[in-house]
Design a protein around this motif. Sequence first.
Motif, PDB file in Angstrom:
ATOM      1  N   MET A   1      35.685   8.183  18.159  1.00 37.52           N
ATOM      2  CA  MET A   1      35.850   6.738  18.610  1.00 37.52           C
ATOM      3  C   MET A   1      36.580   6.100  19.496  1.00 37.52           C
ATOM      4  SD  MET A   1      34.529   4.024  15.311  1.00 37.52           S
ATOM      5  CE  MET A   1      33.163   4.076  15.328  1.00 37.52           C
ATOM      6  N   LEU A   2      35.431   5.689  20.335  1.00 38.96           N
ATOM      7  CA  LEU A   2      36.097   4.952  21.497  1.00 38.96           C
ATOM      8  C   LEU A   2      36.089   2.971  20.617  1.00 38.96           C
ATOM      9  CD1 LEU A   2      38.207   4.937  23.863  1.00 38.96           C
ATOM     10  CD2 LEU A   2      35.441   5.186  25.056  1.00 38.96           C
ATOM     11  N   ILE A   3      37.219   2.490  21.053  1.00 41.87           N
ATOM     12  CA  ILE A   3      37.806   1.205  20.695  1.00 41.87           C
ATOM     13  C   ILE A   3      38.164   0.167  21.075  1.00 41.87           C
ATOM     14  CG2 ILE A   3      37.586  -0.824  18.671  1.00 41.87           C
ATOM     15  CD1 ILE A   3      37.536   1.501  16.665  1.00 41.87           C
ATOM     16  N   ASP A   4      37.394  -0.766  22.185  1.00 44.60           N
ATOM     17  CA  ASP A   4      38.525  -1.895  23.073  1.00 44.60           C
ATOM     18  C   ASP A   4      39.166  -2.958  21.746  1.00 44.60           C
ATOM     19  OD1 ASP A   4      40.163  -3.638  24.189  1.00 44.60           O
ATOM     20  OD2 ASP A   4      38.032  -4.041  26.035  1.00 44.60           O
ATOM     21  N   LEU A   5      40.525  -2.784  21.495  1.00 46.98           N
ATOM     22  CA  LEU A   5      40.941  -3.197  20.912  1.00 46.98           C
ATOM     23  C   LEU A   5      41.114  -4.774  20.677  1.00 46.98           C
ATOM     24  CD1 LEU A   5      43.215  -1.137  18.753  1.00 46.98           C
ATOM     25  CD2 LEU A   5      41.424  -1.780  18.041  1.00 46.98           C
ATOM     26  N   HIS A   6      41.246  -5.413  22.165  1.00 44.25           N
ATOM     27  CA  HIS A   6      41.082  -6.552  22.163  1.00 44.25           C
ATOM     28  C   HIS A   6      40.529  -7.073  24.085  1.00 44.25           C
ATOM     29  CE1 HIS A   6      44.044 -10.487  22.887  1.00 44.25           C
ATOM     30  NE2 HIS A   6      44.447 -10.236  24.131  1.00 44.25           N
ATOM     31  N   VAL A   7      39.741  -8.265  23.434  1.00 46.41           N
ATOM     32  CA  VAL A   7      38.876  -7.897  24.374  1.00 46.41           C
ATOM     33  C   VAL A   7      38.544  -9.931  24.612  1.00 46.41           C
ATOM     34  CG1 VAL A   7      37.716  -6.152  25.301  1.00 46.41           C
ATOM     35  CG2 VAL A   7      36.293  -7.215  23.433  1.00 46.41           C
ATOM     36  N   HIS A   8      37.969 -10.735  25.033  1.00 42.80           N
ATOM     37  CA  HIS A   8      37.912 -12.204  25.081  1.00 42.80           C
ATOM     38  C   HIS A   8      36.531 -12.504  25.698  1.00 42.80           C
ATOM     39  CE1 HIS A   8      41.851 -13.352  24.165  1.00 42.80           C
ATOM     40  NE2 HIS A   8      42.222 -12.379  25.233  1.00 42.80           N
ATOM     41  N   THR A   9      36.000 -13.476  25.990  1.00 43.67           N
ATOM     42  CA  THR A   9      34.693 -13.774  25.748  1.00 43.67           C
ATOM     43  C   THR A   9      34.698 -15.488  26.952  1.00 43.67           C
ATOM     44  OG1 THR A   9      34.233 -15.540  23.978  1.00 43.67           O
ATOM     45  CG2 THR A   9      33.236 -13.114  23.946  1.00 43.67           C
ATOM     46  N   ILE A  10      33.952 -15.918  27.206  1.00 41.55           N
ATOM     47  CA  ILE A  10      33.412 -17.079  27.945  1.00 41.55           C
ATOM     48  C   ILE A  10      34.091 -18.084  26.900  1.00 41.55           C
ATOM     49  CG2 ILE A  10      31.519 -17.012  28.618  1.00 41.55           C
ATOM     50  CD1 ILE A  10      33.272 -18.900  31.561  1.00 41.55           C
ATOM     51  N   ALA A  11      33.182 -17.876  26.245  1.00 40.32           N
ATOM     52  CA  ALA A  11      33.213 -18.615  24.698  1.00 40.32           C
ATOM     53  C   ALA A  11      34.166 -19.623  23.811  1.00 40.32           C
ATOM     54  CB  ALA A  11      32.575 -18.547  23.820  1.00 40.32           C
ATOM     55  N   GLY A  12      35.660 -18.187  24.430  1.00 38.89           N
ATOM     56  CA  GLY A  12      36.669 -18.670  23.303  1.00 38.89           C
ATOM     57  C   GLY A  12      38.073 -18.728  24.247  1.00 38.89           C
TER      58      GLY A  12
END
Length: 71
Positions: A1-12
């Motif tokens: 299982m491949l998970i990115d544990l730290h991503v952001h969006t333009i909303a925040g």
Amino acid sequence: MLIDLHVHTIAGSWDSLLRPGDLIVKAREIWLDAITITEHGKCNMGALEQLRKEHDFPVLDDGRLVGIVTH
């Protein structure tokens, strides 16, 4: 299982140019199994749950400031 544990969006965050739904599309394109959205500021956990349901994609809670920021 491949998970990115730290991503952001333009909303925040100024750290991303992707809207939340676009982030999930991109995550699928690069074969991620899940993401953890870690936003800055006030979070809306209801919006996070809606995002999970709309896209049928695991968006994890890291126990800190996680969710979609709404203004």
